[in-house]
Design a protein around this motif. Structure first.
Motif, PDB file in Angstrom:
ATOM      1  N   LEU A  55       0.812  -1.241   0.094  1.00 34.56           N
ATOM      2  CA  LEU A  55      -0.217   0.102   0.011  1.00 34.56           C
ATOM      3  C   LEU A  55       0.888   1.110   0.056  1.00 34.56           C
ATOM      4  CD1 LEU A  55      -2.729  -0.951   2.646  1.00 34.56           C
ATOM      5  CD2 LEU A  55      -3.097  -0.630   0.396  1.00 34.56           C
ATOM      6  N   PRO A  56       0.477   2.171  -0.652  1.00 33.48           N
ATOM      7  CA  PRO A  56       1.038   3.351  -0.825  1.00 33.48           C
ATOM      8  C   PRO A  56       1.048   4.590   0.359  1.00 33.48           C
ATOM      9  CG  PRO A  56      -0.820   3.715  -1.970  1.00 33.48           C
ATOM     10  CD  PRO A  56      -0.867   2.485  -1.241  1.00 33.48           C
ATOM     11  N   PHE A  57       0.519   4.214   1.621  1.00 28.37           N
ATOM     12  CA  PHE A  57       0.251   5.059   2.573  1.00 28.37           C
ATOM     13  C   PHE A  57       1.203   5.316   3.624  1.00 28.37           C
ATOM     14  CE2 PHE A  57      -4.195   3.506   0.820  1.00 28.37           C
ATOM     15  CZ  PHE A  57      -4.396   4.390   0.100  1.00 28.37           C
ATOM     16  N   GLY A  58       2.458   5.875   3.058  1.00 25.67           N
ATOM     17  CA  GLY A  58       3.574   6.096   4.062  1.00 25.67           C
ATOM     18  C   GLY A  58       3.371   7.309   4.919  1.00 25.67           C
ATOM     19  N   PRO A  59       3.989   7.486   5.832  1.00 25.16           N
ATOM     20  CA  PRO A  59       3.695   8.324   6.843  1.00 25.16           C
ATOM     21  C   PRO A  59       3.129   9.941   6.350  1.00 25.16           C
ATOM     22  CG  PRO A  59       6.010   7.784   7.027  1.00 25.16           C
ATOM     23  CD  PRO A  59       5.596   7.199   5.935  1.00 25.16           C
ATOM     24  N   HIS A  60       2.191  10.288   7.154  1.00 17.05           N
ATOM     25  CA  HIS A  60       1.481  11.489   6.707  1.00 17.05           C
ATOM     26  C   HIS A  60       0.618  11.804   7.949  1.00 17.05           C
ATOM     27  CE1 HIS A  60      -1.315   7.885   6.044  1.00 17.05           C
ATOM     28  NE2 HIS A  60      -2.338   8.943   6.369  1.00 17.05           N
ATOM     29  N   GLY A  74      -7.025  -9.195   3.484  1.00 10.42           N
ATOM     30  CA  GLY A  74      -5.668  -8.935   3.503  1.00 10.42           C
ATOM     31  C   GLY A  74      -5.362  -8.601   4.846  1.00 10.42           C
ATOM     32  N   GLU A  75      -4.381  -7.659   5.012  1.00  5.82           N
ATOM     33  CA  GLU A  75      -4.006  -7.308   6.182  1.00  5.82           C
ATOM     34  C   GLU A  75      -3.190  -5.827   6.040  1.00  5.82           C
ATOM     35  OE1 GLU A  75      -1.531 -10.344   7.513  1.00  5.82           O
ATOM     36  OE2 GLU A  75       0.025  -9.847   6.209  1.00  5.82           O
ATOM     37  N   LEU A  76      -3.337  -4.998   7.397  1.00  2.00           N
ATOM     38  CA  LEU A  76      -2.875  -3.561   7.344  1.00  2.00           C
ATOM     39  C   LEU A  76      -1.971  -3.295   8.455  1.00  2.00           C
ATOM     40  CD1 LEU A  76      -2.954  -1.004   5.967  1.00  2.00           C
ATOM     41  CD2 LEU A  76      -5.206  -0.447   7.478  1.00  2.00           C
ATOM     42  N   ALA A  77      -0.794  -3.042   8.211  1.00  2.00           N
ATOM     43  CA  ALA A  77       0.163  -2.443   9.469  1.00  2.00           C
ATOM     44  C   ALA A  77      -0.072  -0.957   9.771  1.00  2.00           C
ATOM     45  CB  ALA A  77       1.429  -2.831   8.964  1.00  2.00           C
ATOM     46  N   HIS A  78      -0.108  -0.663  11.048  1.00  2.00           N
ATOM     47  CA  HIS A  78      -0.414   0.908  11.644  1.00  2.00           C
ATOM     48  C   HIS A  78       0.832   1.104  12.253  1.00  2.00           C
ATOM     49  CE1 HIS A  78      -2.479   4.147  13.227  1.00  2.00           C
ATOM     50  NE2 HIS A  78      -1.620   4.047  14.165  1.00  2.00           N
ATOM     51  N   ARG A  79       1.476   2.282  12.175  1.00  2.00           N
ATOM     52  CA  ARG A  79       2.357   2.895  12.990  1.00  2.00           C
ATOM     53  C   ARG A  79       2.187   4.385  13.321  1.00  2.00           C
ATOM     54  NH1 ARG A  79       6.553   1.213  10.340  1.00  2.00           N
ATOM     55  NH2 ARG A  79       6.824  -0.548  11.647  1.00  2.00           N
ATOM     56  N   HIS A 104       0.986   9.152  11.052  1.00  2.00           N
ATOM     57  CA  HIS A 104       0.968   7.734  10.990  1.00  2.00           C
ATOM     58  C   HIS A 104       1.068   6.994   9.525  1.00  2.00           C
ATOM     59  CE1 HIS A 104      -3.734   6.772   9.708  1.00  2.00           C
ATOM     60  NE2 HIS A 104      -2.941   7.977   9.186  1.00  2.00           N
ATOM     61  N   ALA A 105       1.376   6.047   9.417  1.00  2.51           N
ATOM     62  CA  ALA A 105       1.574   5.000   8.240  1.00  2.51           C
ATOM     63  C   ALA A 105       0.729   3.835   8.154  1.00  2.51           C
ATOM     64  CB  ALA A 105       2.925   4.604   8.232  1.00  2.51           C
ATOM     65  N   GLU A 106       0.251   3.803   7.035  1.00  6.57           N
ATOM     66  CA  GLU A 106      -0.630   2.440   7.017  1.00  6.57           C
ATOM     67  C   GLU A 106      -0.174   1.681   5.635  1.00  6.57           C
ATOM     68  OE1 GLU A 106      -5.053   4.556   7.692  1.00  6.57           O
ATOM     69  OE2 GLU A 106      -3.887   5.612   6.404  1.00  6.57           O
ATOM     70  N   VAL A 107       0.547   0.794   5.957  1.00  8.33           N
ATOM     71  CA  VAL A 107       1.125   0.086   4.723  1.00  8.33           C
ATOM     72  C   VAL A 107       1.168  -1.602   4.848  1.00  8.33           C
ATOM     73  CG1 VAL A 107       3.016   1.804   4.800  1.00  8.33           C
ATOM     74  CG2 VAL A 107       3.181  -0.281   6.584  1.00  8.33           C
ATOM     75  N   SER A 108       1.442  -2.169   4.085  1.00  4.62           N
ATOM     76  CA  SER A 108       1.322  -3.612   4.016  1.00  4.62           C
ATOM     77  C   SER A 108       2.619  -4.268   4.660  1.00  4.62           C
ATOM     78  CB  SER A 108       1.340  -4.122   2.598  1.00  4.62           C
ATOM     79  OG  SER A 108       0.263  -3.513   1.934  1.00  4.62           O
TER      80      SER A 108
END
Length: 287
Positions: A55-60, A74-79, A104-108
């Motif tokens: 996924l393309p949702f890096g830190p923002h 699927g699955e989603l990692a959050h930080r 935060h970042a929402e990535v694979s």
């Protein structure tokens, strides 16, 4: 008690993000918001090959509202910069209160990028009232097994109770503003009813299948808008269907949005941009 009336149906319009299939019913050409529900992105369904970029949702950054993310496949990692970190898998939900601001970042996860697989994710933005826009950030991630699954209509309907109370049970997540939120899986012919909705705005998005909402037919990839005055909503599946259904008290305050910030005035938006650029979102306290 009168049923709510369907006043419009809004299609999810295609707006891909790179190779990520994306549809968006809210905001749309005929609807800006269904207060306090501001925005919905429907990503997928699609299959990623092995060795994908994820996924393309890096830190923002975000400030002033909440994100509710439904992982359908699927699955989603959050930080985030408040110290929260998790990987939520199929059937789970992430509920983040941006409040005063964080990054935060929402990535694979790495395994997904290595192995590939199916992916379908919805993200809903829920506004916060002025009194909570600068509240401490919060993040709650729950897996499918932690969300009460309530079967009704002889097992033809399963209501996944994310927040709020229904049928004598409490949802997995406590909303700051009393938002009721579910996903509902219906087999053909199954019906689910919800009452005591007078004065509340309903969020109803049909992910797949077809249903009747208070007697009005609705098809997949449409947001169904209902009036505020009625008290009841009945959903009847005319084929197997999956629905996101919620409701909330309208906030009825000015909404000024700029990218990842949702505030009440332009001055508050300028403050958010300045605070972000000054590094104030980099290391924050959280609830």
């Amino acid at each position: 008690m009168p049923a709510k009336k369907v006043v419009a149906q809004h299609p999810a319009e295609r707006d891909d993000i790179g190779d990520l299939v994306t549809r968006r019913p809210l905001p749309g050409s005929q609807v800006d918001q269904i207060d306090p529900f501001l925005f919905l992105n429907h990503h997928g369904p699609q299959a990623y090959p092995p060795g994908n970029a994820g996924l393309p949702f890096g830190p923002h950054p975000h400030r002033g509202f909440e994100t509710v993310t439904f992982i359908l496949e699927g699955e989603l990692a959050h930080r985030d910069t408040a110290g929260h970190e998790s990987v939520i898998r199929e059937g789970g939900v992430q509920w983040m209160t941006a409040g005063s601001g964080l990054i935060h970042a929402e990535v694979s996860p790495e395994e997904f990028k290595r192995d590939g697989g199916p992916l379908e994710i919805l993200q809903l933005w829920v506004n916060l009232p002025a009194r909570l826009k600068m509240s401490q950030p919060r993040y709650v991630g729950v897996q499918k097994a932690e969300i009460p699954a309530i079967q009704v209509d002889e097992g033809k309907v399963e209501v996944h109770l994310i927040s709020g109370t229904w049928s004598g049970q409490a949802g997995a997540i406590s909303s700051h503003t009393g938002v009721f939120m579910t996903t509902i899986a219906l087999k053909s012919g199954g019906r689910a009813g919800f009452g005591s909705l007078g004065g509340r705005n309903v969020f109803l998005y049909l992910v797949r299948g077809s249903v009747e909402v208070n007697g009005t037919s609705a098809s997949a990839l449409h947001l169904v808008e209902l009036d505020r005055d009625g008290d009841l909503v009945e959903i009847v599946a005319t084929e197997d269907a999956f629905v996101v259904f919620g409701h909330a008290e309208p906030i009825e305050e000015p909404v000024v949005a700029h990218g990842p910030f949702v505030m009440n005035t332009r001055e508050e938006i300028a403050d958010a941009v300045r605070d972000y650029q000054a590094g104030m979102f980099d290391n924050v306290r959280a609830v």
